[in-house]
Design a protein around this motif. Structure first.
Motif, PDB file in Angstrom:
ATOM      1  N   ARG A   1      -7.347  -4.086   0.760  1.00 32.31           N
ATOM      2  CA  ARG A   1      -7.536  -3.203  -1.007  1.00 32.31           C
ATOM      3  C   ARG A   1      -8.168  -4.830  -1.942  1.00 32.31           C
TER       4      ARG A   1
ATOM      5  N   THR B   1      -7.939   2.142  -1.614  1.00 29.79           N
ATOM      6  CA  THR B   1      -8.056   1.070  -0.271  1.00 29.79           C
ATOM      7  C   THR B   1      -8.096   1.897   0.825  1.00 29.79           C
TER       8      THR B   1
ATOM      9  N   PHE C   1      -1.791   1.550  -4.890  1.00 29.05           N
ATOM     10  CA  PHE C   1      -0.961   0.773  -4.118  1.00 29.05           C
ATOM     11  C   PHE C   1      -0.239  -0.332  -6.036  1.00 29.05           C
TER      12      PHE C   1
ATOM     13  N   LEU D   1       0.909  -0.691   0.182  1.00 29.21           N
ATOM     14  CA  LEU D   1      -0.022   0.208  -0.312  1.00 29.21           C
ATOM     15  C   LEU D   1       0.937   1.144  -0.224  1.00 29.21           C
TER      16      LEU D   1
END
Length: 414
Positions: free
Chosen positions: A260, A249, A153, A59
């Motif tokens: 996510r 996310t 991400f 992330l």
């Protein structure tokens, strides 16, 4: 010369040796290559990015509790843009934003701290607005949400490989199959590293050995305030009807969780009240040899945290669990990285203590540590991450491991 090391010809030489080919080591090598340092050697017993990096959720949340960490993460976004331009390819950054979700008044107050520096755009949402953006959320359970649209991400191995390829283009060498045994000192400063195949000479060594970094630092008497701690996450079965493409996310501190999208499924992590920490002196050469699930396949943590998470994200009751992944992260007592010079050992630099955010901060860390390796001033103030900031520590003490495990259990950021 360090006692016990007989004089012997060096099997290799470099201006800078990076011990560790995980994402932090590769990011440092990439940054050194960009600065024109050709004599750089990355050494690892494993192929690049095959240990903790390969198991990361990756992330890239930009909102952090302190300005220095936020600056390091912004450095990673800059690095991704630079790498994509250089390599002429899309690295797969999924920029769907992050929803920081608060289900309690205390967490709502904490969210305000994430907007303090005013660097990135953000939007405040109520429960219904948050559920429209992320349909898997319960509008009734969400008290308030903070949306950060610039977040994303990325596949961690793909990013690590981009660092590696760019570094190789610049002349950096990467040698796998060499186990680093110790940092060698001569006349009060770093002389290089001892490996299972012989001595490699270098006036600067960057310790980016991840879970093994504390053991490596101890070979020259430096105690790092970190311990290897289990991280774990789960992936549901593919259910694009429940978890549509473009889902942001989700960071949900009330549930001690994050989530996510993952190819039509939902990847989610739970911190749990009891994290498992390991003695760095007892680590095997490959983390595949560890019982990272603590003999329960992660079920204890899942059962403990499932209902608070599902209250915020009810579709989890409809989706089966398809995968469980666990790995090692290096957590510190205070939740901060371990970066920069070690004053008592000239020529030794640290790039470790990732606290579960190594992928997110990799670009900024690489650029900052590379500057120090070249005798320059780091572009980001690394004093909050100084290796000796907590004083003398015993890296093998059970109390240190317990404190590092507690730091992971109490983590609320993405």
């Amino acid at each position: 010369m360090t006692a016990g090391h007989p004089a012997a010809p060096a099997i290799d030489r470099a201006d800078v040796v990076v011990a560790g080919a995980g994402i932090l080591g590769l990011a440092v090598a990439w940054a050194l290559g960009r600065r024109g340092c050709r004599s750089v050697l990355v050494v690892d017993r494993h192929p690049p990015a095959t240990q903790a990096t390969a198991r990361a959720a990756a992330l890239l949340t930009r909102a952090r509790g302190d300005a220095a960490t936020a600056a390091l993460v912004r450095g990673t976004y800059d690095a991704i843009a630079s790498l994509e331009e250089e390599l002429g390819e899309d690295l797969g950054l999924r920029r769907f934003g992050t929803l920081h979700v608060a289900a309690s008044s205390a967490r709502v107050e904490a969210l305000h701290g994430l907007t303090a520096d005013g660097t990135d755009p953000f939007e405040w949402l109520d429960g219904e607005e948050a559920a429209r953006l992320a349909p898997c959320l319960s509008a009734e359970a969400v008290g308030r949400a903070l949306f950060m649209p610039l977040d994303g991400f990325i596949d961690p191995v793909r990013l690590a490989d981009a660092y590696r390829r760019s570094a190789r283009r610049a002349g950096v060498r990467v040698r796998s199959g060499l186990s680093v045994r110790a940092v060698r000192m001569e006349h009060g400063r770093v002389a290089g590293i001892d490996t299972d195949r012989g001595f490699i000479a270098a006036p600067v060594v960057v310790n980016a050995a991840g879970a093994w970094a504390a053991g490596l630092a101890w070979t020259v008497g430096v105690g790092l305030p970190q311990a290897p701690v289990r991280s774990q996450y789960w992936i549901t079965e593919p259910r694009p009807d429940l978890f549509p493409h473009g889902l942001p996310t989700l960071v949900m501190p009330d549930a001690g969780a994050y989530a996510r999208p993952e190819l039509g499924a939902l990847l989610f992590g739970l911190r749990g009240r009891r994290s498992v920490a390991f003695d760095p002196a007892a680590l095997p050469n490959d983390t595949g040899g560890l019982d990272l699930a603590d003999s329960d396949g992660g079920w204890e943590t899942l059962e403990e945290g499932w209902r608070p998470l599902a209250r915020l994200c009810p579709p989890l009751f409809q989706a089966g669990i398809a995968h469980y992944l666990s790995g090692l992260s290096t957590y510190t007592v205070d939740g901060r990285f371990v970066l920069g010079a070690v004053p008592e050992v000239e020529g030794l630099l640290m790039a470790t203590g990732c606290c579960g955010a190594g992928i997110a901060a990799s670009g900024g860390i690489g650029q900052a540590v590379a500057a120090l390796a070249l005798g320059e001033v780091a572009p980001i103030d690394l004093s909050p991450f100084a290796p000796g900031r907590l004083g003398a520590v015993d890296p093998f003490s059970p109390s240190l491991r317990a404190a590092c495990a507690a730091a992971r259990s109490g983590k609320t950021a993405g």
